[in-house]
Design an enzyme around this catalytic site. Structure first.
Site, PDB file in Angstrom:
ATOM      1  N   GLU A  63      -3.314 -17.446  -7.091  1.00  0.00           N
ATOM      2  CA  GLU A  63      -2.933 -16.247  -6.281  1.00  0.00           C
ATOM      3  C   GLU A  63      -2.523 -16.075  -4.881  1.00  0.00           C
ATOM      4  O   GLU A  63      -1.269 -15.638  -4.248  1.00  0.00           O
ATOM      5  CB  GLU A  63      -3.575 -14.771  -6.290  1.00  0.00           C
ATOM      6  CG  GLU A  63      -2.561 -14.033  -5.393  1.00  0.00           C
ATOM      7  CD  GLU A  63      -1.390 -13.154  -7.138  1.00  0.00           C
ATOM      8  OE1 GLU A  63      -1.557 -12.723  -7.991  1.00  0.00           O
ATOM      9  OE2 GLU A  63      -0.273 -12.940  -5.820  1.00  0.00           O
ATOM     10  N   ARG A  80      19.753 -15.583  -1.301  1.00  0.00           N
ATOM     11  CA  ARG A  80      19.198 -16.444  -2.588  1.00  0.00           C
ATOM     12  C   ARG A  80      20.357 -17.409  -3.440  1.00  0.00           C
ATOM     13  O   ARG A  80      20.476 -17.838  -2.827  1.00  0.00           O
ATOM     14  CB  ARG A  80      20.202 -15.585  -3.481  1.00  0.00           C
ATOM     15  CG  ARG A  80      19.989 -13.787  -3.812  1.00  0.00           C
ATOM     16  CD  ARG A  80      18.333 -12.897  -4.055  1.00  0.00           C
ATOM     17  NE  ARG A  80      18.397 -13.205  -5.197  1.00  0.00           N
ATOM     18  CZ  ARG A  80      17.445 -12.774  -5.045  1.00  0.00           C
ATOM     19  NH1 ARG A  80      16.084 -12.188  -4.875  1.00  0.00           N
ATOM     20  NH2 ARG A  80      16.696 -12.515  -6.692  1.00  0.00           N
ATOM     21  N   ASP A  89       8.817 -18.090  -9.135  1.00  0.00           N
ATOM     22  CA  ASP A  89       9.191 -18.010 -10.716  1.00  0.00           C
ATOM     23  C   ASP A  89       7.349 -19.065 -11.149  1.00  0.00           C
ATOM     24  O   ASP A  89       6.859 -18.314 -11.911  1.00  0.00           O
ATOM     25  CB  ASP A  89       9.620 -18.244 -11.278  1.00  0.00           C
ATOM     26  CG  ASP A  89      10.592 -17.073 -10.921  1.00  0.00           C
ATOM     27  OD1 ASP A  89      10.504 -16.616 -10.378  1.00  0.00           O
ATOM     28  OD2 ASP A  89      12.350 -17.185 -11.668  1.00  0.00           O
TER      29      ASP A  89
HETATM   30  N1  LIG Z   1      15.752 -16.194  -2.652  1.00  0.00           N
HETATM   31  C1  LIG Z   1      15.595 -16.219  -3.928  1.00  0.00           C
HETATM   32  N2  LIG Z   1      16.630 -17.019  -4.503  1.00  0.00           N
HETATM   33  C2  LIG Z   1      16.713 -16.427  -5.360  1.00  0.00           C
HETATM   34  N3  LIG Z   1      16.067 -15.862  -6.049  1.00  0.00           N
HETATM   35  C3  LIG Z   1      15.151 -15.327  -5.520  1.00  0.00           C
HETATM   36  C4  LIG Z   1      14.794 -15.316  -4.228  1.00  0.00           C
HETATM   37  N4  LIG Z   1      12.944 -14.789  -4.071  1.00  0.00           N
HETATM   38  C5  LIG Z   1      12.962 -14.121  -4.626  1.00  0.00           C
HETATM   39  N5  LIG Z   1      13.898 -14.041  -6.203  1.00  0.00           N
HETATM   40  C6  LIG Z   1      12.915 -14.089  -7.356  1.00  0.00           C
HETATM   41  O1  LIG Z   1      12.725 -12.440  -7.665  1.00  0.00           O
HETATM   42  C7  LIG Z   1      11.258 -12.529  -7.974  1.00  0.00           C
HETATM   43  C8  LIG Z   1      10.431 -11.677  -6.384  1.00  0.00           C
HETATM   44  O2  LIG Z   1      10.694 -11.963  -5.474  1.00  0.00           O
HETATM   45  P1  LIG Z   1       9.467 -11.443  -4.399  1.00  0.00           P
HETATM   46  O3  LIG Z   1      10.275 -11.776  -3.420  1.00  0.00           O
HETATM   47  O4  LIG Z   1       9.674 -10.023  -4.606  1.00  0.00           O
HETATM   48  O5  LIG Z   1       8.748 -11.906  -4.863  1.00  0.00           O
HETATM   49  P2  LIG Z   1       7.705 -11.414  -5.740  1.00  0.00           P
HETATM   50  O6  LIG Z   1       7.170 -12.077  -7.256  1.00  0.00           O
HETATM   51  O7  LIG Z   1       8.018  -9.749  -6.500  1.00  0.00           O
HETATM   52  O8  LIG Z   1       5.908 -11.068  -4.655  1.00  0.00           O
HETATM   53  P3  LIG Z   1       5.485 -10.031  -4.133  1.00  0.00           P
HETATM   54  O9  LIG Z   1       6.178  -9.097  -3.985  1.00  0.00           O
HETATM   55  O10 LIG Z   1       4.584  -9.859  -3.615  1.00  0.00           O
HETATM   56  O11 LIG Z   1       6.540 -10.287  -2.067  1.00  0.00           O
HETATM   57  C9  LIG Z   1      10.854 -14.044  -7.673  1.00  0.00           C
HETATM   58  O12 LIG Z   1      10.354 -14.191  -8.652  1.00  0.00           O
HETATM   59  C10 LIG Z   1      12.476 -14.914  -7.825  1.00  0.00           C
HETATM   60  O13 LIG Z   1      12.794 -14.874  -9.144  1.00  0.00           O
END
Ligand SMILES: Nc1ncnc2c1ncn2[C@@H]1O[C@H](COP(=O)(O)OP(=O)(O)OP(=O)(O)O)[C@@H](O)[C@H]1O
Length: 124
Positions: A63, A80, A89
């Site tokens: 984690e 993105r 992911d």
């Molecule tokens: N820069 C990016 N480009 C493309 N997809 C993204 C990007 N950032 C996040 N994602 C997508 O959105 C999902 C959620 O991202 P996020 O950064 O919110 O992480 P999280 O898994 O929710 O973790 P946390 O809430 O702890 O920050 C990722 O697993 C990915 O699929």
């Protein structure tokens, strides 16, 4: 020695930040605490303790690594991007795989003695 102590401080700070900022990290810690309390109550064997503690440590470590991957991806790719998505992911998938195997091992180790204890307590 001073450098070693400094590196311990940085590592502790990384753990503290993870606990403060990541909801999933707090869930893993609560699950690990529940496993430890249950294991004490059920008086499991040393080798069983070793398996459960190693798996709890693995999940919590992964984690933290997942959090590190998220931070680096956000830093290098605030916009993105398919590779940013793939990296986040995959890191999240790593935690999920370890957590599922840890849960299965927990059931195998704690399930039978828990069932036995409940039978004793409630005369089932
Ligand atoms: N820069 C990016 N480009 C493309 N997809 C993204 C990007 N950032 C996040 N994602 C997508 O959105 C999902 C959620 O991202 P996020 O950064 O919110 O992480 P999280 O898994 O929710 O973790 P946390 O809430 O702890 O920050 C990722 O697993 C990915 O699929």
């Amino acid at each position: 020695m001073r450098r070693f102590l400094a590196s311990l401080r940085f590592a502790a700070s990384g753990i503290a930040q993870g606990v403060r900022n990541e909801r999933n990290m707090r869930i893993h810690l609560i699950a690990a605490a529940a496993v430890v309390l249950l294991a004490i109550w059920l008086d499991i064997r040393p080798v069983e303790w070793a398996v459960l503690l190693a798996l709890c440590g693995l999940v919590i470590s992964l984690e933290l690594v997942n959090t590190a991957v998220e931070r680096v991806v956000d830093l290098v790719s605030p916009e993105r991007h398919p590779l940013a998505k793939a990296a986040k992911d995959a890191a999240a998938g790593g935690v999920l795989v370890a957590a599922m195997f840890a849960a299965a091992a927990g059931l195998i180790v704690l399930g039978p003695p828990l069932w036995h204890k409940l039978q004793e307590l409630f005369g089932l």
